[in-house]
Design an enzyme around this catalytic site. Structure first.
Site, PDB file in Angstrom:
ATOM      1  N   CYS A   2       0.855  -1.180   0.000  1.00 18.74           N
ATOM      2  CA  CYS A   2       0.000   0.000   0.000  1.00 18.74           C
ATOM      3  C   CYS A   2       0.894   1.234   0.000  1.00 18.74           C
ATOM      4  O   CYS A   2       2.110   1.134   0.102  1.00 18.74           O
ATOM      5  CB  CYS A   2      -0.869  -0.011   1.241  1.00 18.74           C
ATOM      6  SG  CYS A   2      -1.798  -1.539   1.402  1.00 18.74           S
ATOM      7  N   ARG A  27       1.163   1.993  -6.045  1.00 18.70           N
ATOM      8  CA  ARG A  27       1.406   0.941  -5.049  1.00 18.70           C
ATOM      9  C   ARG A  27       0.134   0.172  -4.703  1.00 18.70           C
ATOM     10  O   ARG A  27       0.185  -0.871  -4.042  1.00 18.70           O
ATOM     11  CB  ARG A  27       1.999   1.537  -3.780  1.00 18.70           C
ATOM     12  CG  ARG A  27       3.324   2.240  -3.989  1.00 18.70           C
ATOM     13  CD  ARG A  27       3.824   2.826  -2.695  1.00 18.70           C
ATOM     14  NE  ARG A  27       4.125   1.800  -1.724  1.00 18.70           N
ATOM     15  CZ  ARG A  27       5.276   1.167  -1.623  1.00 18.70           C
ATOM     16  NH1 ARG A  27       6.260   1.453  -2.447  1.00 18.70           N
ATOM     17  NH2 ARG A  27       5.469   0.243  -0.712  1.00 18.70           N
ATOM     18  N   TRP A  74      -3.879  -1.756  -1.469  1.00 15.56           N
ATOM     19  CA  TRP A  74      -3.953  -2.937  -2.330  1.00 15.56           C
ATOM     20  C   TRP A  74      -4.324  -4.075  -1.395  1.00 15.56           C
ATOM     21  O   TRP A  74      -3.523  -4.468  -0.546  1.00 15.56           O
ATOM     22  CB  TRP A  74      -2.612  -3.191  -3.012  1.00 15.56           C
ATOM     23  CG  TRP A  74      -2.650  -4.285  -4.023  1.00 15.56           C
ATOM     24  CD1 TRP A  74      -3.074  -4.208  -5.320  1.00 15.56           C
ATOM     25  CD2 TRP A  74      -2.229  -5.642  -3.841  1.00 15.56           C
ATOM     26  NE1 TRP A  74      -2.952  -5.429  -5.948  1.00 15.56           N
ATOM     27  CE2 TRP A  74      -2.433  -6.323  -5.058  1.00 15.56           C
ATOM     28  CE3 TRP A  74      -1.700  -6.355  -2.761  1.00 15.56           C
ATOM     29  CZ2 TRP A  74      -2.130  -7.679  -5.230  1.00 15.56           C
ATOM     30  CZ3 TRP A  74      -1.401  -7.703  -2.928  1.00 15.56           C
ATOM     31  CH2 TRP A  74      -1.617  -8.347  -4.163  1.00 15.56           C
ATOM     32  N   ASN A 100       1.163  -0.318   5.970  1.00 18.61           N
ATOM     33  CA  ASN A 100       1.570  -1.024   4.757  1.00 18.61           C
ATOM     34  C   ASN A 100       2.282  -2.287   5.208  1.00 18.61           C
ATOM     35  O   ASN A 100       3.187  -2.205   6.040  1.00 18.61           O
ATOM     36  CB  ASN A 100       2.534  -0.139   3.950  1.00 18.61           C
ATOM     37  CG  ASN A 100       3.197  -0.893   2.813  1.00 18.61           C
ATOM     38  OD1 ASN A 100       2.600  -1.798   2.242  1.00 18.61           O
ATOM     39  ND2 ASN A 100       4.424  -0.533   2.500  1.00 18.61           N
ATOM     40  N   GLY A 101       1.858  -3.444   4.712  1.00 16.31           N
ATOM     41  CA  GLY A 101       2.557  -4.679   5.098  1.00 16.31           C
ATOM     42  C   GLY A 101       1.565  -5.715   5.574  1.00 16.31           C
ATOM     43  O   GLY A 101       0.382  -5.672   5.254  1.00 16.31           O
ATOM     44  N   GLU A 481       8.560 -12.206 -21.501  1.00 15.87           N
ATOM     45  CA  GLU A 481       8.365 -10.829 -21.044  1.00 15.87           C
ATOM     46  C   GLU A 481       7.322 -10.106 -21.918  1.00 15.87           C
ATOM     47  O   GLU A 481       6.446  -9.411 -21.397  1.00 15.87           O
ATOM     48  CB  GLU A 481       9.708 -10.083 -21.049  1.00 15.87           C
ATOM     49  CG  GLU A 481       9.633  -8.608 -20.708  1.00 15.87           C
ATOM     50  CD  GLU A 481       8.996  -8.292 -19.361  1.00 15.87           C
ATOM     51  OE1 GLU A 481       8.781  -9.219 -18.557  1.00 15.87           O
ATOM     52  OE2 GLU A 481       8.688  -7.118 -19.124  1.00 15.87           O
ATOM     53  N   LYS A 485       3.740  -8.604 -20.642  1.00 17.44           N
ATOM     54  CA  LYS A 485       3.323  -7.210 -20.842  1.00 17.44           C
ATOM     55  C   LYS A 485       1.909  -7.162 -21.422  1.00 17.44           C
ATOM     56  O   LYS A 485       1.079  -6.399 -20.967  1.00 17.44           O
ATOM     57  CB  LYS A 485       4.278  -6.455 -21.793  1.00 17.44           C
ATOM     58  CG  LYS A 485       5.637  -6.092 -21.245  1.00 17.44           C
ATOM     59  CD  LYS A 485       5.653  -4.971 -20.240  1.00 17.44           C
ATOM     60  CE  LYS A 485       5.523  -5.457 -18.844  1.00 17.44           C
ATOM     61  NZ  LYS A 485       6.647  -5.898 -18.102  1.00 17.44           N
ATOM     62  N   GLU A 488      -0.757  -8.351 -18.852  1.00 18.90           N
ATOM     63  CA  GLU A 488      -1.012  -7.552 -17.650  1.00 18.90           C
ATOM     64  C   GLU A 488      -1.678  -6.207 -17.951  1.00 18.90           C
ATOM     65  O   GLU A 488      -2.375  -5.683 -17.099  1.00 18.90           O
ATOM     66  CB  GLU A 488       0.229  -7.399 -16.759  1.00 18.90           C
ATOM     67  CG  GLU A 488       1.341  -6.542 -17.258  1.00 18.90           C
ATOM     68  CD  GLU A 488       2.526  -6.490 -16.289  1.00 18.90           C
ATOM     69  OE1 GLU A 488       2.376  -6.696 -15.086  1.00 18.90           O
ATOM     70  OE2 GLU A 488       3.645  -6.218 -16.777  1.00 18.90           O
ATOM     71  N   HIS A 504       4.893 -29.942 -29.465  1.00 20.76           N
ATOM     72  CA  HIS A 504       4.538 -30.910 -28.417  1.00 20.76           C
ATOM     73  C   HIS A 504       3.258 -30.521 -27.693  1.00 20.76           C
ATOM     74  O   HIS A 504       2.993 -31.000 -26.602  1.00 20.76           O
ATOM     75  CB  HIS A 504       5.700 -31.049 -27.425  1.00 20.76           C
ATOM     76  CG  HIS A 504       6.949 -31.540 -28.085  1.00 20.76           C
ATOM     77  ND1 HIS A 504       7.098 -32.836 -28.515  1.00 20.76           N
ATOM     78  CD2 HIS A 504       8.087 -30.896 -28.440  1.00 20.76           C
ATOM     79  CE1 HIS A 504       8.287 -32.972 -29.096  1.00 20.76           C
ATOM     80  NE2 HIS A 504       8.906 -31.808 -29.058  1.00 20.76           N
ATOM     81  N   LYS A 603       2.482  -2.189  -8.024  1.00 22.80           N
ATOM     82  CA  LYS A 603       3.862  -2.083  -8.492  1.00 22.80           C
ATOM     83  C   LYS A 603       4.806  -2.943  -7.659  1.00 22.80           C
ATOM     84  O   LYS A 603       5.741  -3.543  -8.188  1.00 22.80           O
ATOM     85  CB  LYS A 603       4.285  -0.611  -8.434  1.00 22.80           C
ATOM     86  CG  LYS A 603       5.692  -0.332  -8.948  1.00 22.80           C
ATOM     87  CD  LYS A 603       5.731  -0.383 -10.444  1.00 22.80           C
ATOM     88  CE  LYS A 603       7.120  -0.179 -11.005  1.00 22.80           C
ATOM     89  NZ  LYS A 603       7.219  -0.689 -12.375  1.00 22.80           N
TER      90      LYS A 603
HETATM   91  O1  M6R Z   1      10.140  -5.007  -7.759  1.00 24.30           O
HETATM   92  P1  M6R Z   1      10.392  -6.356  -8.398  1.00 24.30           P
HETATM   93  O2  M6R Z   1      11.312  -6.280  -9.523  1.00 24.30           O
HETATM   94  O3  M6R Z   1      10.799  -7.389  -7.384  1.00 24.30           O
HETATM   95  O4  M6R Z   1       8.963  -6.797  -8.935  1.00 24.30           O
HETATM   96  C1  M6R Z   1       8.775  -8.064  -9.473  1.00 24.30           C
HETATM   97  C2  M6R Z   1       7.425  -8.196 -10.148  1.00 24.30           C
HETATM   98  O5  M6R Z   1       6.401  -7.971  -9.233  1.00 24.30           O
HETATM   99  C3  M6R Z   1       7.246  -7.226 -11.311  1.00 24.30           C
HETATM  100  O6  M6R Z   1       8.266  -7.364 -12.249  1.00 24.30           O
HETATM  101  C4  M6R Z   1       5.893  -7.458 -11.994  1.00 24.30           C
HETATM  102  O7  M6R Z   1       5.895  -8.689 -12.656  1.00 24.30           O
HETATM  103  C5  M6R Z   1       5.560  -6.320 -12.940  1.00 24.30           C
HETATM  104  N1  M6R Z   1       4.138  -6.074 -12.921  1.00 24.30           N
HETATM  105  C6  M6R Z   1       5.943  -6.590 -14.349  1.00 24.30           C
HETATM  106  O8  M6R Z   1       5.510  -5.651 -15.257  1.00 24.30           O
END
Ligand code: M6R
Length: 608
Positions: A2, A27, A74, A100-101, A481, A485, A488, A504, A603
């Site tokens: 958060c 966040r 969050w 937060n946590g 990757e 993208k 997400e 396969h 994030k």
């Molecule tokens: O802060 P980090 O690099 O540890 O975060 C890892 C993942 O949470 C982060 O890369 C996530 O997959 C992103 N949404 C990717 O776009």
């Protein structure tokens, strides 16, 4: 996960806290709240939805309050509803807390508090904290916070205000971020620096267990026992522009375009014009690099993909065996550690719970740990034996872009240094690669500036139900990757497969309706990839290729080609991933989605 903001000063706090929350919205954005210390006591407003809902709920009216707290959530414990939004109040309504946590023992604490007569009104773990603080309120807010901390298990940062001490805010942290901003006659708490960057660049980074009392005049810091501790003020190099969109429609597009600068900064001072790599700053000397018998890479999401990409380069160039795993699996699979195994934890935020746990596990078992991280002072950098920073600058878009390519560049530096230290490649070849790497930021700049078919392709395929991504070697990792993208930010299901594995199983998915994205770099396995592309074409699927300028074979096989400049194939992933970032970006924006804040995501993921 958060975002927390606390303010105490001489100016009205409401707009300052709301602006701070806006800058932390990445966040978490499922609900939000605000407490102000008004003349008549605490005034709290909470709302479900992103910050627009809170802004609407608090209205435009001015408030003279100069002390307050804000929170953007969050959800972890408790569904998304207004009762679970922060701030939470104690039974008297005179104390307010944002957290937060995770409080791991909240169920036991909740039962005990209820038995002692407290009335808890949410399903959250956070609410127990304000009631624990309440139990010692008579000793003063800072003492009450100190009394609550030893009863809490988990990792957290929280801030509290009390109507009985209306000139201060108290905050504390344990393995979760909380920084202090030092202004002129005003002080700030925040989960991350951007929250107060428009007011001050002077920052105090707190240590675990610090309990800090902020008044307009300054900060007093103690440990949990109440013993005074000194914390230095440092000046952050970012300016406000780093936290603004700078003319772009979205942070994601701005950050995609910032990649050349992020790469240049990440390579600066570490890669000479002659192509020699110097990573002495990490404290990993050649002696240590020579001794290594194995490398583990642990990370999550996009950071995992950066690790996977470079695991190929490390093995091919430095001839060290590399095992890579997502941190959430690694931490529970009882890996075998030894002092000659280097564990690399990759995390741009330095806060990801699973990655931190994996790094701790390795350290406790005697393996040296290197953190590859983008945030100075973050938890990962405090808990590692060695640190290598990406210098990508602040990344606000939830979908990682510039931090990813900066991670790949930093890890390539490590691969080159390892190979050099171990003497397993001709020095001239390593210098050639180093030299090539220095040229990549300029090539990326040129790639971003050239006309591209990506928007037209995005418009053609925006309504597809499924995308398959195929590649080999590092190109396969780039596909993972690119597929992440797209899923997400556009919510289109994707699958990324090693091209040779397609026959396969996944080939069954193909028909005339399914676009197939192929990453075709110039690696030695390119001819094998060509056969796989033929298999795709034979099923009538459209091929969208990412390929090196002038690759005629791919031009003939593909409906569309997204061209990238030529470079050594070990370095190509820094270039080939960019058209995939842009494809995902344009499809998502054409669909009308908020690419900076995709649904259900945050994030930084500080929970497992
Ligand atoms: O802060 P980090 O690099 O540890 O975060 C890892 C993942 O949470 C982060 O890369 C996530 O997959 C992103 N949404 C990717 O776009």
């Amino acid at each position: 996960m958060c975002g927390i903001v606390g303010y105490v000063g001489r100016r009205p706090g409401k707009p300052i806290i709301l602006d701070g929350l806006r800058r932390l919205e990445y966040r978490g954005y499922d609900s939000a709240g605000l407490t102000l210390l008004e003349a008549g006591g605490l005034e709290t407003v909470r709302a479900v939805g992103n910050l627009d809902a809170l802004f609407a709920a608090v209205g435009d009216g001015a408030s003279p309050a100069t002390v307050g707290l804000g929170h953007t959530r969050w959800a972890t414990h408790g569904s998304v509803r207004v009762e679970n939004a922060h701030p939470h109040a104690d039974c008297t309504g005179r104390i307010s807390v944002v957290l937060n946590g995770i409080i791991e023992n909240y169920k036991e604490l909740r039962a005990a508090l209820t038995a002692r007569g407290h009335r808890l009104t949410s399903e959250t773990d956070a609410e127990v904290v304000v009631h624990l603080v309440e139990e010692h309120a008579g000793e003063g807010l800072a003492a009450a916070v100190r009394a609550a901390i030893p009863r809490l298990e988990g990792h957290f940062a929280f801030c509290a205000v009390s109507a009985d001490e209306p000139d201060l805010v108290v905050g504390t942290r344990r393995e979760a971020p909380l920084v202090v901003g030092v202004g002129e006659d005003e002080m700030f708490f925040a989960s991350a620096i951007p929250a107060f960057l428009s007011h001050t660049r002077e920052v105090i980074v707190l240590e675990d267990g610090d309990v800090v009392t902020l008044r307009a005049s300054g900060a007093e810091c103690t440990d949990v026992a109440g013993v005074s501790v000194e914390r230095a003020v440092s000046v952050v190099p970012w300016d406000q522009d780093a936290a603004e969109k700078a003319g772009y429609d979205t942070f994601m597009l701005k950050e995609i375009n910032e990649q050349p600068a992020a790469l240049r900064d990440t390579l600066a001072g570490r890669l000479s014009e002659a192509g020699d790599v110097d990573l002495a700053e990490t404290g990993m000397g050649d002696e240590m690099l020579r001794r290594l018998r194995r490398i583990f890479i642990v990370a999550c999401g996009t950071s995992y993909h950066a690790g996977l990409i470079v695991s190929y380069a490390i093995e091919q160039l430095a001839r060290v065996p590399v095992q890579i795993d997502v941190a959430s699996e690694f931490r529970y699979r009882e890996p075998v550690f030894d002092p000659d195994t280097l564990v690399i934890g990759i995390t741009q935020s330095g806060e990801t719970a699973d990655t931190l746990a994996a790094m701790r596990l390795a350290r406790a078992a005697g393996s040296p740990v290197l953190a590859l991280c983008n945030i100075m002072g973050s938890q990962a950098t405090r808990e590692a034996d060695h640190v290598l920073f990406t210098r990508a600058g602040l990344e606000i878009g939830v979908a990682a872009t510039k931090t990813h390519t900066a991670q790949v560049a930093a890890l390539l530096l490590l691969a080159l240094r390892l190979a050099w230290a171990r003497g397993v490649q001709p020095e001239a070849e390593l210098r050639r690669l180093g030299h090539e790497l220095r040229a990549v930021p300029e090539k990326l700049e040129e790639l971003l500036a050239r006309p591209s078919a990506v928007e037209e392709i995005a418009a053609r395929y925006r309504d597809e139900r499924f995308f398959l991504y195929l590649g080999r070697g590092m190109g396969f990792a780039v596909c993972l990757e690119g597929a992440l993208k797209l899923k997400e930010i556009s919510y289109i299901p994707t699958e990324a497969y090693a091209a040779g594995e397609m026959k396969h199983g996944p080939i069954a998915l193909l028909d005339k309706e399914s676009p197939v994205v192929v990453v075709a770099d110039d690696s030695p396995v390119f001819p094998k990839l060509v056969s796989n592309v033929e298999e795709v074409r034979a099923r009538g699927a459209d091929v969208i290729a990412v390929a090196t300028d002038g690759n005629e074979t791919i031009r003939e096989l593909s409906r569309d080609v997204l061209w990238v400049p030529r470079t050594d194939h070990h370095l190509a992933p820094i270039l080939t991933v960019v058209p995939l970032q842009l494809l995902a970006y344009h499809i998502a924006t054409l669909k009308g989605y908020n690419v900076d804040q995709p649904r259900n995501l945050a994030k930084t993921v500080t929970v497992e």
